[in-house]
Design an enzyme around this catalytic site. Structure first.
Site, mmCIF file in Angstrom:
data_model
loop_
_atom_site.group_PDB
_atom_site.id
_atom_site.type_symbol
_atom_site.label_atom_id
_atom_site.label_comp_id
_atom_site.label_asym_id
_atom_site.label_seq_id
_atom_site.Cartn_x
_atom_site.Cartn_y
_atom_site.Cartn_z
ATOM 1 N N LYS A 7 2.049 -3.703 6.531
ATOM 2 C CA LYS A 7 2.385 -3.715 5.090
ATOM 3 C C LYS A 7 3.894 -3.493 4.924
ATOM 4 O O LYS A 7 4.556 -4.175 4.142
ATOM 5 C CB LYS A 7 1.603 -2.626 4.356
ATOM 6 C CG LYS A 7 0.107 -2.894 4.263
ATOM 7 C CD LYS A 7 -0.186 -4.113 3.410
ATOM 8 C CE LYS A 7 -1.649 -4.463 3.321
ATOM 9 N NZ LYS A 7 -1.913 -5.768 2.723
ATOM 10 N N TYR A 30 -1.842 -0.982 10.827
ATOM 11 C CA TYR A 30 -2.151 -1.590 9.522
ATOM 12 C C TYR A 30 -1.019 -1.287 8.527
ATOM 13 O O TYR A 30 -0.473 -2.180 7.875
ATOM 14 C CB TYR A 30 -3.497 -1.055 8.987
ATOM 15 C CG TYR A 30 -3.622 -1.162 7.496
ATOM 16 C CD1 TYR A 30 -3.884 -2.386 6.889
ATOM 17 C CD2 TYR A 30 -3.409 -0.051 6.667
ATOM 18 C CE1 TYR A 30 -3.947 -2.502 5.509
ATOM 19 C CE2 TYR A 30 -3.469 -0.152 5.292
ATOM 20 C CZ TYR A 30 -3.745 -1.379 4.714
ATOM 21 O OH TYR A 30 -3.793 -1.485 3.357
ATOM 22 N N SER A 41 0.836 -1.205 0.000
ATOM 23 C CA SER A 41 0.000 0.000 0.000
ATOM 24 C C SER A 41 0.866 1.249 0.000
ATOM 25 O O SER A 41 1.961 1.269 0.592
ATOM 26 C CB SER A 41 -0.858 -0.026 1.260
ATOM 27 O OG SER A 41 -1.451 1.225 1.487
#
Ligand code: WQD
Length: 337
Positions: free
Chosen positions: A153, A149, A124
């Site tokens: 990644k 989060y 991302s």
């Protein structure tokens, strides 16, 4: 090629499975259906004429996941499975690290054990953090992520980079997505958020369907074209096509490669809202409210590396993203059941 797709019934996963089948590949899906529905398989079959093999398995379940590897030999893995709600990750970091890191480690262990040497990872633009100015370039490296989060990644990118350094036969393509929206032209698959949406397009869709009264626009005092936040929205079918190109690349290269997948263009919240109004033929009520903590003003990709290495360019513009997204959400107001 036979490709194992983790999270293959989710939003990006399901569109990628369709594009894999269209390109003549065989997709085998592993998903725990935490954030998707089994009927997505019917929809994929309706679109492609092929029902992909499906394992209802949690990637945290090592023995269960090993059965998936024992069932077939795979040429490659596309790894989507993971939790993805930014706010929830701040409240429940352990759950996010457990699922997105331990689950991924299970997968990477099994890939090594069963000799699968090509991995495409769903990363991302969030890994750029708020340290850099748009357009974001891969050579910037990593920024300071602003939530767990995003950190999961980033860690996955680092882990795969280390694995590819240690195993010279491994190819890891780390795709940094910008803001995927829209839906398949058929209106059969699309994004189904859990509960009240956090992201812009699912929220606008619910307002357009009359399920929510108005959109809250988070700030109109940014240094942008109209003061609202600017993002690089990419049609999910374009994003899915990028995965097929990334697989081709992985077949012919080794090592780890970070690649942005975006359009290179930014649109503001109000520009997107107006494009959606045009697509649905209705006015979307909105109110300007305070900025959302953690948001940045402007985020868009430098997409030149994807073009150079993968030969990938986006096809769809913001109008089509909104038209296709509206078709899906108006035909499936309560999701895929
Ligand atoms: C877009 C713009 C908001 C909702 C997030 C994650 C990222 C990735 C994608 C994926 C911003 C504004 C939004 C609303 C608004 N994660 N907005 N009202 O924040 O760019 O990226 O989703 O799984 O990691 O951070 O996307 O869609 O939430 O916001 O005004 O109700 O819309 O402020 O400018 P974002 P978004």
């Amino acid at each position: 090629m036979r490709v194992l797709v983790t999270g293959g019934t989710g939003f990006i996963g399901s569109h990628t499975v369709v594009e894999l089948i269209n390109a003549g590949h065989e997709a085998v899906i592993v998903d725990n259906l935490y954030n998707s529905d089994i009927h997505v398989l019917d929809r994929i079959e309706k679109i492609t004429g092929v029902r992909p093999e499906f394992f209802e398995t949690d990637i945290l379940d090592f023995e269960g996941l090993e059965k998936v590897f024992q069932a077939h030999e795979y040429d490659a893995i596309i790894h989507f499975a993971g939790y993805k709600a930014v706010g929830e990750s701040v409240a429940k970091p352990l759950v996010y690290y457990e699922n997105n890191i331990s689950g991924s480690l299970n997968l990477y262990h099994l890939a090594a054990k069963y000799n699968v040497k090509r991995i495409v990872f769903s990363s991302s633009a969030t890994v750029y953090g708020d340290d850099f100015e748009a357009p974001f370039k891969e050579e910037y490296g990593y920024g300071t992520t602003t939530n767990p989060y995003g950190t999961t990644k980033l860690f996955n990118e680092r882990i795969l980079t280390d694995l590819a350094f240690a195993d010279k036969e491994l190819s890891a393509v780390l795709l940094r997505y910008f803001n995927p929206i829209g839906a398949h032209k058929s209106g059969l698959i699309g994004e189904v958020p859990n509960g009240i949406p956090n992201n812009l397009l699912p929220y606008i869709a619910k307002v357009a369907n009359g399920q929510l009264p108005y959109l809250s626009v988070f700030g109109d005092d940014y240094d942008t074209v109209d003061g609202t936040g600017v993002r690089d929205y990419i049609h999910v079918v374009d994003l899915a096509r990028a995965h097929v190109k990334a697989l081709d690349y992985a077949m012919n290269h080794t090592g780890a490669e970070v690649i942005n997948i975006g359009t290179g263009k930014g649109y503001s919240v109000l520009q997107v809202l107006h494009a959606y109004e045009k697509a649905c033929g209705k006015e979307i009520p909105y109110k300007i409210v305070a900025r959302r903590p953690g948001d940045i003003a402007t985020c868009y990709a430098d997409p030149s590396k994807a073009k150079k290495l993968l030969g990938f360019e986006t096809q769809y513009d913001i109008e089509e993203m909104c038209e296709d997204g509206y078709r899906f959400s108006s035909q499936n107001p309560d999701g895929i059941k």
